[in-house]
Design a protein around this motif. Structure first.
Motif, short mmCIF file in Angstrom:
data_model
loop_
_atom_site.label_atom_id
_atom_site.label_comp_id
_atom_site.label_asym_id
_atom_site.label_seq_id
_atom_site.Cartn_x
_atom_site.Cartn_y
_atom_site.Cartn_z
N VAL A 89 32.64 45.15 57.54
CA VAL A 89 31.57 46.14 57.66
C VAL A 89 31.42 46.58 59.10
CG1 VAL A 89 29.10 46.53 57.40
CG2 VAL A 89 30.35 45.29 55.64
N LYS A 90 31.48 45.64 60.02
CA LYS A 90 31.34 46.01 61.43
C LYS A 90 32.49 46.90 61.88
CE LYS A 90 29.98 44.18 65.91
NZ LYS A 90 29.50 43.00 66.65
N ALA A 91 33.70 46.62 61.38
CA ALA A 91 34.85 47.45 61.72
C ALA A 91 34.69 48.87 61.17
CB ALA A 91 36.14 46.83 61.19
N VAL A 92 34.21 48.96 59.92
CA VAL A 92 34.00 50.28 59.32
C VAL A 92 32.93 51.05 60.06
CG1 VAL A 92 33.15 51.47 57.27
CG2 VAL A 92 34.82 49.64 57.03
N LEU A 93 31.79 50.40 60.29
CA LEU A 93 30.69 51.08 60.96
C LEU A 93 31.06 51.47 62.38
CD1 LEU A 93 27.62 49.02 59.75
CD2 LEU A 93 28.18 51.37 59.17
N GLY A 94 31.81 50.59 63.06
CA GLY A 94 32.24 50.93 64.41
C GLY A 94 33.09 52.18 64.44
N LYS A 95 33.94 52.32 63.44
CA LYS A 95 34.79 53.51 63.40
C LYS A 95 34.00 54.74 63.00
CE LYS A 95 39.57 54.61 62.43
NZ LYS A 95 40.84 54.09 61.88
N LEU A 96 33.05 54.57 62.09
CA LEU A 96 32.22 55.70 61.67
C LEU A 96 31.33 56.19 62.80
CD1 LEU A 96 31.19 54.55 58.11
CD2 LEU A 96 32.58 56.53 58.65
N LEU A 97 30.89 55.28 63.63
CA LEU A 97 30.02 55.65 64.74
C LEU A 97 30.80 56.17 65.94
CD1 LEU A 97 27.54 52.65 64.54
CD2 LEU A 97 27.04 55.02 63.95
N ASP A 98 32.13 56.10 65.85
CA ASP A 98 32.97 56.60 66.93
C ASP A 98 32.88 58.12 67.03
OD1 ASP A 98 35.32 55.82 68.85
OD2 ASP A 98 36.02 57.58 67.73
N ARG A 99 32.87 58.61 68.22
CA ARG A 99 32.74 60.06 68.43
C ARG A 99 33.85 60.85 67.72
NH1 ARG A 99 29.81 63.17 71.70
NH2 ARG A 99 30.61 65.21 72.29
N ASP A 100 35.05 60.29 67.68
CA ASP A 100 36.16 60.99 67.04
C ASP A 100 35.92 61.21 65.55
OD1 ASP A 100 37.51 61.14 69.41
OD2 ASP A 100 38.77 59.38 69.04
N THR A 101 35.14 60.32 64.92
CA THR A 101 34.80 60.50 63.51
C THR A 101 33.64 61.47 63.35
OG1 THR A 101 35.57 58.28 62.90
CG2 THR A 101 33.98 59.34 61.42
N LEU A 102 32.57 61.27 64.11
CA LEU A 102 31.36 62.06 63.93
C LEU A 102 31.55 63.53 64.29
CD1 LEU A 102 28.63 59.60 65.24
CD2 LEU A 102 29.25 60.11 62.88
N THR A 103 32.55 63.83 65.11
CA THR A 103 32.80 65.23 65.50
C THR A 103 33.93 65.86 64.70
OG1 THR A 103 34.26 64.48 67.30
CG2 THR A 103 31.93 64.86 67.84
N ASN A 104 34.39 65.17 63.66
CA ASN A 104 35.47 65.68 62.82
C ASN A 104 34.89 66.04 61.45
OD1 ASN A 104 37.66 65.96 61.02
ND2 ASN A 104 38.93 64.58 62.24
N PRO A 105 34.61 67.34 61.20
CA PRO A 105 33.96 67.74 59.94
C PRO A 105 34.75 67.30 58.70
CG PRO A 105 33.95 69.54 61.51
CD PRO A 105 34.83 68.48 62.10
N GLY A 106 36.07 67.42 58.75
CA GLY A 106 36.87 67.05 57.59
C GLY A 106 36.78 65.57 57.28
N ARG A 107 36.81 64.75 58.32
CA ARG A 107 36.75 63.31 58.10
C ARG A 107 35.36 62.89 57.60
NH1 ARG A 107 39.40 59.16 62.25
NH2 ARG A 107 41.21 60.01 61.17
N VAL A 108 34.32 63.50 58.18
CA VAL A 108 32.96 63.18 57.74
C VAL A 108 32.78 63.52 56.27
CG1 VAL A 108 30.53 63.75 58.02
CG2 VAL A 108 31.94 63.40 60.03
N ALA A 109 33.23 64.71 55.88
CA ALA A 109 33.10 65.13 54.49
C ALA A 109 33.89 64.20 53.57
CB ALA A 109 33.59 66.57 54.33
#
Length: 326
Positions: free
Chosen positions: A222-242
């Protein structure tokens, strides 16, 4: 699903990605694809009072199920079709200052008092009364009010893991999983795809201490998943977020008040939280034993649990963890 989920911070996952932007489309996707737990809470007269000293804090009970082989796959959760019996629980505490997230895994075999049912394993509350009785049992155990409930099926984490490009986990103990033929998890850092991650968090029979190690592995995941989700590269990628929201939403059930708007509100408050601000621990136990009728059980550490309940009620969980070296 296993104790991660807990494990699981699916609610926080959605909160984090919704807060990253694209609110309208993501909200529609989450609200339309997720299930609603129509009966999530016990009668108000059976619940702890709202604590004014922690009125800005939020407690979320995460319930995990595993349709692909959980311990009670034929027992459905109330309001969540085909969710199966919950194999794991995690209580997520978000403090009023929103400066971190604290997640306590609750051992499913812990011997506790189930209201009006006597003493049983914690996850027996599902069989007796579904989500409302489970909430009441946890609230009674900690003398603390739960604000929201979410149920997550572990199968959703396979798609979620693949949607974020896999996760990197430092495996603490080498083992051969029962749920992934031909694979062996070496000790040390390794990258996992969705199928591998699912096998990693489901395993318990390979370990001497069974569920204890499984809980620790799920916390790592869970920490690994959340860490990646909270990473700027994820949060600024509309396709990945969707993709994340689409992958997880069909496997999530939430109470009536935990919709996309509420998750977005939580997410905005947590916008400054990063991986190092995520704190995981296991509800204190006093080892294993046997019940009067011969069941193998986990014994609760009553004194430590009472102290945690007080910390939750006063929004002092950070101080509790520091005092107990967690």
């Amino acid at each position: 699903m296993r104790a991660t989920i807990l494990t699981l911070s699916g609610i926080l996952i959605v909160a984090g990605v919704v807060a990253g932007g694209y609110l309208l489309s993501l909200a529609n996707s989450f609200d339309s694809k997720s299930e609603t737990i129509t009966e999530a809470f016990p009668a108000e007269t059976a619940r702890p009072a709202v604590q004014e000293t922690a009125s800005d804090a939020t407690n979320i009970l995460l319930l995990g199920s595993d349709e692909r082989g959980g311990s009670g796959e034929t027992e459905n959760l109330v309001g969540v079709p085909n969710a199966g019996r919950a194999d794991s629980m995690m209580l997520v505490h978000i403090p009023g200052n929103r400066e971190g997230v604290y997640a306590a895994s609750l051992m499913r075999d812990m011997w506790v008092g189930v209201p009006d049912r006597g003493e049983h394993k914690l996850n027996a509350a599902y069989s007796f009364g579904g989500v409302p009785l489970t909430v009441q049992t946890v609230e009674s155990l900690l003398d603390t009010r739960i604000d929201h409930v979410a149920s997550i099926d572990m199968e959703g984490f396979e798609g979620l893991t693949d949607a974020i490009g896999g996760v990197d986990i430092n495996v603490p103990i080498a083992f051969e999983p029962r749920h992934l033929d031909g694979h062996f998890f070496e000790e040390g850092a390794q990258h996992m795809n969705g199928e591998q991650a699912l096998a990693f968090v489901r395993e318990r029979y390979a370990f001497k201490d069974g569920d204890y190690q499984r809980v620790r592995n799920q916390q790592l995941f869970v920490k690994a998943v959340l860490g990646k989700l909270l990473d700027r590269d994820t949060l600024t990628n509309p396709g990945r977020v969707a993709s994340v929201v689409d992958s997880l939403s069909p496997y999530v059930g939430v109470d009536n008040s935990l919709n996309a708007a509420k998750l977005a509100q939580l997410g905005v408050g947590l916008s400054g939280v990063r991986k190092d601000d995520l704190h995981f621990f296991t509800l204190p136990t006093a080892g294993v034993g046997r019940s009067a009728d011969g069941q193998s059980i986990v014994l609760p550490d009553t004194e430590a649990i009472d102290a945690l309940g007080e910390a939750l009620s006063t929004d002092e969980v950070a101080a509790y963890m520091a005092a107990n070296d967690l």
